[in-house]
Motif scaffolding. Structure first.
Motif, PDB file in Angstrom:
ATOM      1  N   VAL A 197       0.817  -1.104   0.390  1.00 29.02           N
ATOM      2  CA  VAL A 197      -0.605   0.037  -0.104  1.00 29.02           C
ATOM      3  C   VAL A 197       1.356   1.148  -0.100  1.00 29.02           C
ATOM      4  N   LEU A 198       2.147   1.132   1.126  1.00 30.73           N
ATOM      5  CA  LEU A 198       2.578   1.905   0.991  1.00 30.73           C
ATOM      6  C   LEU A 198       3.811   2.998  -1.208  1.00 30.73           C
ATOM      7  N   GLU A 199       3.627   1.039  -0.831  1.00 33.27           N
ATOM      8  CA  GLU A 199       4.401   1.788  -2.713  1.00 33.27           C
ATOM      9  C   GLU A 199       3.661   1.958  -3.779  1.00 33.27           C
ATOM     10  N   TYR A 200       2.212   1.738  -3.176  1.00 31.71           N
ATOM     11  CA  TYR A 200       1.643   2.362  -4.491  1.00 31.71           C
ATOM     12  C   TYR A 200       0.948   3.099  -4.028  1.00 31.71           C
ATOM     13  N   ALA A 201       1.091   3.838  -2.795  1.00 34.25           N
ATOM     14  CA  ALA A 201       1.141   5.875  -2.314  1.00 34.25           C
ATOM     15  C   ALA A 201       2.225   6.513  -3.398  1.00 34.25           C
ATOM     16  N   LYS A 202       3.373   6.383  -3.013  1.00 25.63           N
ATOM     17  CA  LYS A 202       4.173   6.380  -3.427  1.00 25.63           C
ATOM     18  C   LYS A 202       4.370   7.131  -5.266  1.00 25.63           C
ATOM     19  N   SER A 203       3.078   5.746  -6.011  1.00 24.79           N
ATOM     20  CA  SER A 203       3.743   5.755  -7.046  1.00 24.79           C
ATOM     21  C   SER A 203       2.558   6.648  -7.577  1.00 24.79           C
ATOM     22  N   SER A 204       1.118   7.142  -6.545  1.00 26.57           N
ATOM     23  CA  SER A 204       0.069   8.213  -7.155  1.00 26.57           C
ATOM     24  C   SER A 204       0.028   9.483  -6.580  1.00 26.57           C
ATOM     25  N   ILE A 205      -0.628   9.709  -6.922  1.00 22.99           N
ATOM     26  CA  ILE A 205      -0.695  11.623  -5.934  1.00 22.99           C
ATOM     27  C   ILE A 205      -1.830  11.501  -5.311  1.00 22.99           C
ATOM     28  N   LEU A 206      -2.204  10.440  -5.027  1.00 25.30           N
ATOM     29  CA  LEU A 206      -3.493  10.306  -4.039  1.00 25.30           C
ATOM     30  C   LEU A 206      -2.594   9.988  -2.677  1.00 25.30           C
ATOM     31  N   GLU A 207      -2.952  10.963  -1.715  1.00 23.49           N
ATOM     32  CA  GLU A 207      -2.830  10.213  -0.114  1.00 23.49           C
ATOM     33  C   GLU A 207      -3.456   9.995   0.731  1.00 23.49           C
TER      34      GLU A 207
END
Length: 184
Positions: free
Chosen positions: A21-31
């Protein structure tokens, strides 16, 4: 902010899902915010105190309560039909019991990064379609704010001030356009 809960009695599974989930968050602009729970009771206690999640990764086989029981509490006792529940399990024998909970999806263990990414992206997409996010552009960045977190908008000539539970921000627009977008 997109709020995600992870509930599994296996610390390694929780850590793995949280890492993805943290990796996904880094790759997206969504907080994205993440809360991790190792028992169903702690998740229920958190939700009972009027906290909600957009997405819940929930193990089916927990120590004292099953994920199905927790899902029923979320749906029936708390009347939360909006949170997306994704069941995570090494066994597929619960398929008929899951219908009562209306799960968003089911992920088999061992967990793959691709499955976590796909499910987060799909949950965000469905949430946006449910018109639960207000999108705007500020400083060349597209931002997504849950409508439930917005306190008010204020017009400042050609700029709009958006005030949420956590932040204040500005973007170009007018109140009539915002009213039209939110009324949908």
């Amino acid at each position: 902010m997109f709020k995600i809960a992870i509930c599994d009695d296996d610390i390694h599974i929780c850590s793995l899902i949280e890492k993805f989930v943290l990796e996904y968050a880094k790759s997206s602009i969504l907080e994205i915010s993440i809360e991790v729970f190792y028992t169903g009771e702690s998740l229920i206690h958190f939700i009972r105190n009027e906290y909600s999640f957009d997405l819940i990764f929930l193990d089916i086989e927990l120590d004292t309560m099953t994920g199905v029981e927790i899902g029923k509490k979320i749906r029936n006792e708390f009347e939360d039909y909006i949170s997306k529940i994704i069941y995570v399990s090494g066994t597929t024998s619960y398929d008929r019991q899951l219908f009562a909970v209306q799960p968003f999806n089911f992920i088999e263990k061992p967990i793959s990064k691709q499955k976590i990414y796909e499910n987060i992206a799909f949950a965000i997409k469905v949430s946006e379609k449910e018109n639960r996010f207000f999108k705007y552009k500020s400083n060349y960045e597209i931002k997504h704010v849950p409508i439930k977190d917005i306190l008010y908008f204020e017009s400042k000539i050609k700029k709009i001030k958006i005030v949420t539970l956590n932040t204040e921000d500005y973007f170009y627009g007018n109140l009539e356009d915002i009213k039209g977008r939110l009324s949908k």
